[in-house]
Design a protein around this motif. Sequence first.
Motif, PDB file in Angstrom:
ATOM      1  N   SER A 198       0.849  -1.197   0.000  1.00  0.00           N
ATOM      2  CA  SER A 198       0.000   0.000   0.000  1.00  0.00           C
ATOM      3  C   SER A 198       0.882   1.244   0.000  1.00  0.00           C
ATOM      4  CB  SER A 198      -0.916   0.013   1.226  1.00  0.00           C
ATOM      5  OG  SER A 198      -1.846  -1.036   1.168  1.00  0.00           O
ATOM      6  N   PHE A 199       0.550   2.161  -0.876  1.00  0.00           N
ATOM      7  CA  PHE A 199       1.266   3.432  -0.954  1.00  0.00           C
ATOM      8  C   PHE A 199       0.316   4.562  -0.545  1.00  0.00           C
ATOM      9  CE2 PHE A 199       4.185   0.888  -3.163  1.00  0.00           C
ATOM     10  CZ  PHE A 199       5.312   1.598  -3.529  1.00  0.00           C
ATOM     11  N   CYS A 200       0.831   5.500   0.212  1.00  0.00           N
ATOM     12  CA  CYS A 200       0.064   6.684   0.602  1.00  0.00           C
ATOM     13  C   CYS A 200       0.732   7.901  -0.025  1.00  0.00           C
ATOM     14  CB  CYS A 200       0.036   6.810   2.126  1.00  0.00           C
ATOM     15  SG  CYS A 200      -1.040   8.124   2.724  1.00  0.00           S
ATOM     16  N   PHE A 201      -0.051   8.695  -0.773  1.00  0.00           N
ATOM     17  CA  PHE A 201       0.469   9.862  -1.480  1.00  0.00           C
ATOM     18  C   PHE A 201      -0.138  11.137  -0.910  1.00  0.00           C
ATOM     19  CE2 PHE A 201       0.470   6.337  -4.510  1.00  0.00           C
ATOM     20  CZ  PHE A 201       1.785   6.332  -4.917  1.00  0.00           C
ATOM     21  N   GLN A 202       0.704  12.116  -0.669  1.00  0.00           N
ATOM     22  CA  GLN A 202       0.275  13.404  -0.147  1.00  0.00           C
ATOM     23  C   GLN A 202       0.246  14.427  -1.276  1.00  0.00           C
ATOM     24  OE1 GLN A 202       2.791  14.754   3.023  1.00  0.00           O
ATOM     25  NE2 GLN A 202       1.254  16.135   3.859  1.00  0.00           N
ATOM     26  N   ALA A 203      -0.742  15.325  -1.256  1.00  0.00           N
ATOM     27  CA  ALA A 203      -0.844  16.363  -2.286  1.00  0.00           C
ATOM     28  C   ALA A 203      -1.586  17.570  -1.700  1.00  0.00           C
ATOM     29  CB  ALA A 203      -1.589  15.827  -3.509  1.00  0.00           C
ATOM     30  N   LYS A 204      -1.604  18.654  -2.461  1.00  0.00           N
ATOM     31  CA  LYS A 204      -2.321  19.835  -1.991  1.00  0.00           C
ATOM     32  C   LYS A 204      -3.804  19.515  -1.835  1.00  0.00           C
ATOM     33  CE  LYS A 204      -2.810  21.624  -6.714  1.00  0.00           C
ATOM     34  NZ  LYS A 204      -2.480  22.720  -7.648  1.00  0.00           N
ATOM     35  N   LYS A 205      -4.438  20.148  -0.862  1.00  0.00           N
ATOM     36  CA  LYS A 205      -5.829  19.850  -0.512  1.00  0.00           C
ATOM     37  C   LYS A 205      -6.780  20.045  -1.683  1.00  0.00           C
ATOM     38  CE  LYS A 205      -9.269  20.810   3.065  1.00  0.00           C
ATOM     39  NZ  LYS A 205      -9.563  21.600   4.291  1.00  0.00           N
ATOM     40  N   SER A 206      -6.537  21.058  -2.512  1.00  0.00           N
ATOM     41  CA  SER A 206      -7.445  21.371  -3.625  1.00  0.00           C
ATOM     42  C   SER A 206      -7.483  20.262  -4.669  1.00  0.00           C
ATOM     43  CB  SER A 206      -7.042  22.687  -4.292  1.00  0.00           C
ATOM     44  OG  SER A 206      -5.719  22.608  -4.796  1.00  0.00           O
TER      45      SER A 206
ATOM     46  N   ASP B 112      -7.822  14.774   4.039  1.00  0.00           N
ATOM     47  CA  ASP B 112      -7.721  16.160   3.568  1.00  0.00           C
ATOM     48  C   ASP B 112      -6.613  16.376   2.550  1.00  0.00           C
ATOM     49  OD1 ASP B 112      -9.866  17.093   4.928  1.00  0.00           O
ATOM     50  OD2 ASP B 112      -8.735  17.966   6.588  1.00  0.00           O
ATOM     51  N   ASN B 113      -5.464  15.762   2.771  1.00  0.00           N
ATOM     52  CA  ASN B 113      -4.334  16.032   1.880  1.00  0.00           C
ATOM     53  C   ASN B 113      -3.569  14.774   1.475  1.00  0.00           C
ATOM     54  OD1 ASN B 113      -3.118  15.465   4.308  1.00  0.00           O
ATOM     55  ND2 ASN B 113      -1.567  17.071   4.126  1.00  0.00           N
ATOM     56  N   TYR B 114      -4.215  13.610   1.546  1.00  0.00           N
ATOM     57  CA  TYR B 114      -3.540  12.406   1.075  1.00  0.00           C
ATOM     58  C   TYR B 114      -4.552  11.364   0.610  1.00  0.00           C
ATOM     59  CZ  TYR B 114      -4.620   9.767   5.381  1.00  0.00           C
ATOM     60  OH  TYR B 114      -5.255   9.111   6.405  1.00  0.00           O
ATOM     61  N   PHE B 115      -4.072  10.421  -0.188  1.00  0.00           N
ATOM     62  CA  PHE B 115      -4.899   9.283  -0.574  1.00  0.00           C
ATOM     63  C   PHE B 115      -4.035   8.026  -0.556  1.00  0.00           C
ATOM     64  CE2 PHE B 115      -3.031  10.742  -4.509  1.00  0.00           C
ATOM     65  CZ  PHE B 115      -2.822   9.607  -5.280  1.00  0.00           C
ATOM     66  N   LYS B 116      -4.700   6.898  -0.375  1.00  0.00           N
ATOM     67  CA  LYS B 116      -4.014   5.623  -0.240  1.00  0.00           C
ATOM     68  C   LYS B 116      -4.472   4.680  -1.336  1.00  0.00           C
ATOM     69  CE  LYS B 116      -2.821   2.298   3.411  1.00  0.00           C
ATOM     70  NZ  LYS B 116      -3.108   1.885   4.808  1.00  0.00           N
ATOM     71  N   VAL B 117      -3.534   3.863  -1.852  1.00  0.00           N
ATOM     72  CA  VAL B 117      -3.846   2.888  -2.896  1.00  0.00           C
ATOM     73  C   VAL B 117      -3.107   1.589  -2.601  1.00  0.00           C
ATOM     74  CG1 VAL B 117      -4.092   4.712  -4.642  1.00  0.00           C
ATOM     75  CG2 VAL B 117      -1.906   3.519  -4.391  1.00  0.00           C
ATOM     76  N   ASP B 118      -3.620   0.516  -3.172  1.00  0.00           N
ATOM     77  CA  ASP B 118      -2.892  -0.752  -3.161  1.00  0.00           C
ATOM     78  C   ASP B 118      -2.192  -0.911  -4.500  1.00  0.00           C
ATOM     79  OD1 ASP B 118      -3.649  -1.587  -0.597  1.00  0.00           O
ATOM     80  OD2 ASP B 118      -5.529  -2.449  -1.340  1.00  0.00           O
ATOM     81  N   ILE B 119      -0.943  -1.362  -4.474  1.00  0.00           N
ATOM     82  CA  ILE B 119      -0.177  -1.582  -5.700  1.00  0.00           C
ATOM     83  C   ILE B 119       0.257  -3.039  -5.750  1.00  0.00           C
ATOM     84  CG2 ILE B 119       1.886  -0.955  -7.016  1.00  0.00           C
ATOM     85  CD1 ILE B 119       1.681   1.834  -5.957  1.00  0.00           C
ATOM     86  N   SER B 120      -0.147  -3.739  -6.805  1.00  0.00           N
ATOM     87  CA  SER B 120       0.130  -5.169  -6.928  1.00  0.00           C
ATOM     88  C   SER B 120       1.600  -5.431  -7.256  1.00  0.00           C
ATOM     89  CB  SER B 120      -0.745  -5.782  -8.021  1.00  0.00           C
ATOM     90  OG  SER B 120      -0.347  -5.291  -9.291  1.00  0.00           O
ATOM     91  N   LYS B 121       2.017  -6.685  -7.070  1.00  0.00           N
ATOM     92  CA  LYS B 121       3.378  -7.078  -7.422  1.00  0.00           C
ATOM     93  C   LYS B 121       3.628  -6.894  -8.919  1.00  0.00           C
ATOM     94  CE  LYS B 121       4.214 -10.385  -3.678  1.00  0.00           C
ATOM     95  NZ  LYS B 121       4.525 -11.785  -3.329  1.00  0.00           N
ATOM     96  N   GLU B 122       2.594  -7.125  -9.729  1.00  0.00           N
ATOM     97  CA  GLU B 122       2.736  -6.954 -11.174  1.00  0.00           C
ATOM     98  C   GLU B 122       3.019  -5.499 -11.521  1.00  0.00           C
ATOM     99  OE1 GLU B 122       2.608  -7.722 -15.355  1.00  0.00           O
ATOM    100  OE2 GLU B 122       3.054  -8.905 -13.570  1.00  0.00           O
ATOM    101  N   THR B 123       2.305  -4.576 -10.868  1.00  0.00           N
ATOM    102  CA  THR B 123       2.534  -3.144 -11.107  1.00  0.00           C
ATOM    103  C   THR B 123       3.923  -2.737 -10.636  1.00  0.00           C
ATOM    104  OG1 THR B 123       0.168  -2.668 -10.910  1.00  0.00           O
ATOM    105  CG2 THR B 123       1.674  -0.812 -10.654  1.00  0.00           C
ATOM    106  N   LEU B 124       4.342  -3.261  -9.504  1.00  0.00           N
ATOM    107  CA  LEU B 124       5.698  -2.969  -9.009  1.00  0.00           C
ATOM    108  C   LEU B 124       6.749  -3.471  -9.989  1.00  0.00           C
ATOM    109  CD1 LEU B 124       5.334  -3.855  -5.220  1.00  0.00           C
ATOM    110  CD2 LEU B 124       5.609  -1.576  -6.197  1.00  0.00           C
ATOM    111  N   ARG B 125       6.487  -4.609 -10.601  1.00  0.00           N
ATOM    112  CA  ARG B 125       7.440  -5.203 -11.546  1.00  0.00           C
ATOM    113  C   ARG B 125       7.529  -4.395 -12.836  1.00  0.00           C
ATOM    114  NH1 ARG B 125       7.540  -8.390 -15.884  1.00  0.00           N
ATOM    115  NH2 ARG B 125       5.272  -8.475 -16.004  1.00  0.00           N
ATOM    116  N   CYS B 126       6.404  -3.849 -13.289  1.00  0.00           N
ATOM    117  CA  CYS B 126       6.337  -3.201 -14.609  1.00  0.00           C
ATOM    118  C   CYS B 126       6.583  -1.698 -14.576  1.00  0.00           C
ATOM    119  CB  CYS B 126       4.969  -3.462 -15.245  1.00  0.00           C
ATOM    120  SG  CYS B 126       4.610  -5.188 -15.578  1.00  0.00           S
ATOM    121  N   THR B 127       6.690  -1.108 -13.385  1.00  0.00           N
ATOM    122  CA  THR B 127       6.815   0.340 -13.273  1.00  0.00           C
ATOM    123  C   THR B 127       8.015   0.701 -12.388  1.00  0.00           C
ATOM    124  OG1 THR B 127       5.460   0.594 -11.262  1.00  0.00           O
ATOM    125  CG2 THR B 127       4.286   0.451 -13.378  1.00  0.00           C
TER     126      THR B 127
END
Length: 201
Positions: A19-27, A52-67
Motif C-alpha cells: 500500500s502506498f500513501c500519497f500526499q498532495a495539496k488539498k485542492s 484532507d491532503n492524502y490518498f491511499k492505494v494498493d499496488i500489486s506485485k505486477e505493477t511494481l514489476r512493470c513500473t
Amino acid sequence: MFTGIIQAIGKIKSIELGSFCFQAKKSFFDEVKIGDSIAVNGVCLTTIKIDDNYFKVDISKETLRCTIFSHLGVDSLVNLEKTLRLNQGIDGHLVSGHVDGIVKVVGRSIEGKSIRFKMKTPKNLIKYITKKGSICINGVSLTVNNINDCVLDINIVPYTLKTTTLGELEINSKANLEVDIIARHIERLLYFEKNSYEIYH
C-alpha cells in the motif's frame, strides 16, 4: 482515461505491505472519492482511502514489476492526474494509465530554459513510437522530437519543468513509459486483417 496533463505534484507519504500513501495539496482532492482512479506517474491506481491532503492505494506485485514504483521511497515526488471527464477538453493525448515499459535517461542537456533528454526505450516498444508522435513519460504527455535506434530525443519546456517532476530526472534515472494506444490498436487490427483467413477458415 487521462490526458497526460499533470494537475499536481504529490509526494509519497508512506509505503507498507503493498500500500502506498500519497500526499498532495488539498485542492487536488476536490470531487475525488473512494474508488476513483488517479494516475500516479502515469499509472492508473484506485483510491481506497482519502483524507484532507492524502490518498491511499494498493499496488500489486505486477505493477511494481512493470513500473518504477519499486525504485521509489518515502518523500519521492510523483506526478498526479485525475480521470478525464466527458465535459473536459483534451489538451494532451488519450492516456490509459497502463504502463508499457520503463525508459532510462541516457542524456541530459540544458538548451536555453528547456532541458533536452535522451531516453533509451525497450526494443519491443520502439515500433509504437514515431517522430513528432505522442508518448507519456511518468504521466506527462510529450512529443518525440527524434528517434535514433531505441533512443528518444525529448525537449521539456519551462512550464512542464515547473509543473511536473521531469526536471528531477538525471542520467540513469528511470521513468514509466506509455506508448500511444492508437498505435497498439492499429497493430491489433492489422494482425487480424492479415490473419483473417486462417482464423475464419
